[in-house]
Design an enzyme around this catalytic site. Structure first.
Site, PDB file in Angstrom:
ATOM      1  CB  SER A  52      -0.961  -0.053   1.194  1.00  0.00           C
ATOM      2  OG  SER A  52      -2.087   0.753   0.988  1.00  0.00           O
ATOM      3  CG  ASP A  97      -6.218  -3.154  -4.355  1.00  0.00           C
ATOM      4  OD1 ASP A  97      -7.074  -2.450  -3.782  1.00  0.00           O
ATOM      5  OD2 ASP A  97      -5.020  -3.174  -4.017  1.00  0.00           O
ATOM      6  CG  HIS A 114      -5.429  -2.779  -0.382  1.00  0.00           C
ATOM      7  ND1 HIS A 114      -4.683  -2.276  -1.429  1.00  0.00           N
ATOM      8  CD2 HIS A 114      -4.967  -2.150   0.730  1.00  0.00           C
ATOM      9  CE1 HIS A 114      -3.823  -1.387  -0.974  1.00  0.00           C
ATOM     10  NE2 HIS A 114      -3.972  -1.303   0.337  1.00  0.00           N
TER      11      HIS A 114
END
Length: 663
Positions: free
Chosen positions: A201, A307, A338
């Site tokens: 991330s 995602d 994610h």
């Protein structure tokens, strides 16, 4: 292999220490030539007795405006035995804004410290696993977070240069200090400077950004679910993907000191990121794709194809830019949202990451560079490989919509068609609603499908959909999605675990101490049965038809715009159909426009440019004899990785819809 927790209870510290000493002595006393070149680092060094220290590195910036250079906190864990021998070692580094506010990993681990301020727990398994194997692990607090000075600027100069400064310090080009404010210096003579950055991330985004500076000493990056352009995190051609901007994200992670000093930075994040979706200099600064030619490091990229937080355009455009510049690269694509690969393919991930770092940082010839470039999850826990990604036979093929027997239920093929289709934006409907009603006329979408396929058809890469539409209002948003119409069992990426379930049992990956366990909860695939699968999606504000700045539309006037659809790799099986849907607001994935437009599509000027393995010929065969076979062009970005002699660095040493990026 993991060590079950039950077995850990029977392994005393004396047993572990004796085994480590014996292995270490064997490694030191037996000549390397007797065994040939090493192929794998082994856990022969003590994790319990490792050196744990903190250094504050001078970034050369004064982001918080207090009149002195900002220093970023660098927590280090490294083998004591190698330090005593004076042997220099490589570094695995995770630069993150999350170490104190939110935590890392599936269990939201944070850094913890002892009474002297030395790190006790480093989140995730990296230090537990790799320090005993002869690596140092470095956890960097980004500027403005945890124990660092400065301000959080969400992917801008402060974020990137504060992490880059640590790579420079590891290579003797920046100053480090033993305290946050003192003058006693700290060197990095214990490392050879060879650094690999990793992170999921925002952390992986920083790895992308630092690599794009071309910094020497950064040998590889492993970005997981990472951003390549922050504009494409917040907008899609002017269409807002979130109901907040980077100022919210900065306020989510910054330290109390930063909150007190960084009002000017916060104001800039508001003023230069307008909710209109206009491109500004703020987004140019946070676009790493434009600097892909500077990347010296190899790249091992991991992303979930579903995602909906860091949407997959981010990995697709980054991958293609790296490919055009001949960067050595590897990729894993999962069916998850994610999610970190540690939580969807744990054993294979740890093994592959180990081999990757051994090859890239220790120089071991373990063959990983000669293995297939891509691993792709076709069904839950079922993986396929691709020698090159996208495959060399991939051709960007133009598919065209046509009218059908009923309004809004059209065809998709190779022939140019005429006619129109009309739909009205309904913010209450989503891509899954449209797909479920593909064969029924509904006012909220225009759908186009192939006939049932007579053989499998594979899409691999990024698509584009060009739309010519006439709106009835001065504002209008568009969505385009590609859908596999047919039953399947997939990972439940819309569930709370985004494709995984977390169980109660634990397995251990590396050594543990009282304050830092290497044992993590086991996960399993969260499966769901579906009747259709959305495989790629894209959005736009029609007002951005001519540039990256939106303008009001003239009702009744036709406009042409191209939507960038997310990268994917998906096989539409024999018997299924491929569909293109064009509609307005995609519920929970973009914000609606100010009005309720009705749009009329000109089908003769609407098309999808789709990356098909085998090109138009493959499409024609799969649809059993569609007419007209236009020549397929080779998809951009497909070439062999370059070698070190061709330019590699050889010098020595943000799923929940409308939720901003989270750990």
């Amino acid at each position: 292999m993991p060590i079950p927790v039950s077995r850990m209870r029977f392994m005393t510290w004396r047993t572990l220490a004796t085994a480590a000493v014996a292995a270490l002595m064997a490694a030191l006393l037996v000549p390397v030539a007797a065994h040939g070149a090493p192929r794998e680092s082994a856990p022969v060094y003590s994790y319990e007795n490792a050196i744990r220290e903190s250094v504050w590195v001078d970034t050369g910036l004064d982001g918080d405006g207090d009149g002195r250079h900002d220093r970023v906190a660098v927590d280090i864990v490294r083998p004591r035995e190698l330090a005593r021998q004076g042997r220099k070692i490589p570094v695995i580094m995770d630069a993150s804004p999350y170490y104190s506010c939110c935590g890392r990993g599936n269990e939201s681990q944070k850094k913890t410290y002892d009474a002297n301020g030395h790190v006790v727990q480093m989140p995730l398994f990296y230090d537990n696993y790799f320090v005993p194997r002869g690596y140092a692990f470095v956890g960097v607090d980004l500027a403005g977070t945890n124990r660092s000075d400065g301000c959080v600027d969400v992917g801008g100069r402060s974020d990137i240069l504060s992490a880059k400064a640590v790579v420079d310090w590891l290579n003797g080009r920046a100053k480090g200090y033993t305290t946050r404010t003192g003058t006693a210096t700290a060197g990095a003579g214990w490392t050879n400077g060879r650094t690999g950055m990793i992170g999921k991330s925002w952390d992986g985004t920083i790895a992308n950004g630092v690599a794009a500076t071309g910094v020497k000493g950064l040998k590889t990056i492993v970005p997981i679910s990472a951003i390549s352009s922050w504009y494409d995190y917040y907008f899609a051609k002017g269409a807002p993907l979130y109901d907040s901007g980077p100022d919210w994200l900065s306020g989510y992670v910054d330290s109390p000191d930063a909150r007190a000093k960084c009002a000017a930075v916060q104001r800039k994040l508001v003023d230069e990121a307008p909710r209109t979706g206009d491109w500004t200099s703020l987004w140019t600064e946070r676009d790493y794709v434009k600097d892909a030619s500077k990347v010296r490091a190899s790249v091992f990229l991991v992303h979930g194809m579903q995602d909906l937080n860091v949407r997959t355009k981010n990995f697709g455009q980054w991958w293609d830019a790296l490919a055009r510049n001949g960067v050595e690269r590897k990729i894993w694509l999962s069916q998850t949202g994610h999610v970190d690969p540690f939580d969807f393919r744990r054993s294979a991930w740890v093994d592959t990451l180990h081999r990757w770092f051994d090859h890239e940082l220790l120089g071991y010839d373990n063959g990983i560079d000669r293995e297939p470039m891509a691993d792709i999850e076709r069904h839950p826990d079922q993986w396929a490989t691709s020698a090159v990604w996208p495959p060399r036979t991939t051709g960007a093929t133009t598919l065209r919509p046509g009218t059908g027997a009923q309004p809004g239920v059209g065809t998709l093929g190779l022939r140019r068609a005429s006619g129109t289709e009309t739909f009205t934006d309904d913010p209450g409907q989503s891509e899954t609603d449209w797909a479920a009603h593909i064969d029924r006329p509904t006012a909220d979408k225009a759908g186009f499908t192939t006939r049932p396929l007579t053989r499998d058809l594979r899409l691999s890469g990024s698509s584009k959909v060009t739309v010519t539409a006439t709106p009835t209002t001065s504002t209008a948003h568009l969505s385009a999605v590609l859908v596999d119409l047919g039953p399947d069992t997939v990972r439940d990426y819309t569930g709370s675990g985004e494709g995984v379930n977390t169980l109660t049992d634990r397995t251990c990956w590396g050594a543990s101490t009282v304050g830092d366990s290497s044992c993590y909860k086991v996960t399993e695939a969260a499966r769901t049965d579906v009747e259709q699968t959305v495989l790629s999606r894209g959005w736009a504000d029609l007002g951005n038809y001519a540039s990256d700045r939106g303008v009001p539309l003239t009702p009744g006037k036709a406009y042409t715009i191209t939507l960038d659809l997310a990268a994917t790799d998906h096989v539409v099986p024999k018997g299924h159909r491929l569909a293109l849907i064009v509609a307005g607001t995609d519920k929970d994935l973009i914000d609606p426009p100010t009005g309720t437009p009705t749009l009329t599509l000109d089908l003769a000027r609407t098309s999808a440019r789709v990356p098909l393995v085998g090109g138009a010929d493959a499409f024609e065969r799969a649809t059993a004899g569609s007419a007209a076979t236009p020549a397929a062009s080779v998809l951009d970005g497909v070439r062999a990785p370059r070698t070190a002699s061709q330019g590699r660095n050889t010098d020595p040493v943000p799923h929940l819809p409308l939720t901003p990026i989270y750990p």
